[in-house]
Scaffold this active site. Structure first.
Site, mmCIF file in Angstrom:
data_model
loop_
_atom_site.group_PDB
_atom_site.id
_atom_site.type_symbol
_atom_site.label_atom_id
_atom_site.label_comp_id
_atom_site.label_asym_id
_atom_site.label_seq_id
_atom_site.Cartn_x
_atom_site.Cartn_y
_atom_site.Cartn_z
ATOM 1 N N TYR A 1 -2.180 0.972 10.505
ATOM 2 C CA TYR A 1 -3.628 1.200 10.566
ATOM 3 C C TYR A 1 -4.285 0.472 11.749
ATOM 4 O O TYR A 1 -5.485 0.622 11.970
ATOM 5 C CB TYR A 1 -4.321 0.898 9.236
ATOM 6 C CG TYR A 1 -4.136 -0.475 8.626
ATOM 7 C CD1 TYR A 1 -4.472 -1.631 9.313
ATOM 8 C CD2 TYR A 1 -3.679 -0.598 7.321
ATOM 9 C CE1 TYR A 1 -4.334 -2.873 8.736
ATOM 10 C CE2 TYR A 1 -3.538 -1.839 6.720
ATOM 11 C CZ TYR A 1 -3.868 -2.982 7.441
ATOM 12 O OH TYR A 1 -3.741 -4.215 6.865
ATOM 13 N N LYS B 1 -5.234 -6.615 13.452
ATOM 14 C CA LYS B 1 -3.886 -6.136 13.810
ATOM 15 C C LYS B 1 -3.923 -5.348 15.123
ATOM 16 O O LYS B 1 -2.966 -5.404 15.902
ATOM 17 C CB LYS B 1 -3.319 -5.259 12.693
ATOM 18 C CG LYS B 1 -3.170 -5.935 11.335
ATOM 19 C CD LYS B 1 -1.956 -6.814 11.259
ATOM 20 C CE LYS B 1 -1.652 -7.241 9.819
ATOM 21 N NZ LYS B 1 -0.592 -8.248 9.750
#
Ligand code: HXC
Length: 287
Positions: free
Chosen positions: A159, A174
């Site tokens: 994601y 991330k």
């Protein structure tokens, strides 16, 4: 060195002494994926120090290491505290003479609608995942550069580029770590430092279960979307981490390996595999 039939599952795919004499530090190394990576590295000959905020998370790895004769250590560290990260990396190098491998695995995550996410909650996750990964990489990187090489492995998630409702904090962090992976790989290749990432899909771990799919119904809905038909296991994700850290991947840097059973290839499947064929056969009156 123990016999290969008693090796942790993650370690069974590489030669027995794949990490012999190497010195590794694994953040969040006492639980979940971090623990499986730590066990695999130690079983294949590395010295492994795990760091985590909670001392009670150290015990399972240290006890197993003692029983199996692995070289292991543990330190308390909150990766959000930059001066503490520096002291930990410097202390590790002072004690062991260098650092060859760094695994940035520590993470924080929970599901929360973006409009309800407090600033403190946003900062907590960004602090652990993005700031923490950078601090660890920077201070370990200085030693690796001085020594002429090393390998780092960062844990991101698919994601980071697809986005996913409910985890704007983690996805943003991330994505930053993925950019950091590629940037540091390009910047430090000249020093022999490799930097790679993995992007696991859903796999069984205590942290993920409690925070991301506390409910069996949610878990089943997610599982049904995975083309390979199941969640992964921490040890099979760890096996890929070991491969990227090992000499087998000496020519790989800046890469992000997706380990998700094909989930990111079919995020919103419009039909089940074989469904059209079954329908056509049904219309033709076939069994
Ligand atoms: C909304 C929440 C929350 C929740 C915490 N907060 N949990 N908000 N929903 N479920 C808010 C708190 O109210 C607080 O904000 C702020 O976040 C900080 O919370 P603390 O508990 O004080 O912080 P801390 O103790 O530092 O904990 C950090 C944490 C925690 C990130 C919040 O969840 C944590 O430590 N997690 C580590 C383990 C973990 O999550 N592992 C999962 C990784 S799995 P206020 O405003 O009230 O002060 C993963 C894989 C994803 O990432 C892949 C999936 C496909």
């Amino acid at each position: 060195m123990e016999s290969s039939d008693s090796l942790p599952a993650s370690a069974q795919w590489l030669p027995d002494r794949a990490f012999q004499g190497q010195r590794a530090l694994v953040t969040g190394g006492g639980t979940g994926l971090g623990l499986q990576i730590s066990r695999g590295l130690a079983a294949l000959g590395a010295h492994v120090t795990i760091v985590s905020r909670s001392e009670e998370h150290h015990a399972p790895f240290l006890e197993e290491a003692r029983a199996r004769g692995w070289s292991a250590g543990a330190r308390v560290l909150d990766v959000r505290q930059d001066p503490d990260v520096r002291a930990t990396m410097d202390g590790f190098v002072e004690e062991h003479g260098g650092i060859d491998l760094l695994v940035n695995n520590a993470a924080g995550n929970f599901v929360c609608p973006a409009e309800r996410l407090s600033h403190n909650a946003w900062r907590s996750v960004l602090g652990i995942v993005l700031d923490g990964t950078f601090s660890c990489s920077k201070y370990a990187g200085r030693h690796m550069i001085a020594a002429g090489g090393g390998a780092m492995l960062n844990v991101v998630a698919t994601y980071a580029w697809t986005g996913m409702p409910g985890v704007v904090h983690s996805a943003s962090a991330k994505a930053g770590v993925l950019a950091m992976t590629r940037t540091l790989a390009a910047e430090w290749a000249q020093h022999g430092v490799r930097v790679n990432a993995i992007a696991p899909g859903p796999f069984h771990s205590d942290g993920a279960k409690g925070n991301l799919w506390p409910d069996p119904e949610v878990e089943e809905r997610m599982r049904a979307k995975v083309p390979l038909g199941r969640f992964g296991n921490a040890d099979e994700v760890a096996a890929q981490c070991l491969h990227l850290l090992s000499g087998a991947s000496e020519y790989v840097t800046g890469e992000c390996l997706v380990i998700d059973g094909g989930l990111s290839l079919a995020p919103g499947r419009m039909w089940e595999p074989g469904e059209r064929l079954r329908r056509r056969r049904g219309a033709q009156g076939e069994a």
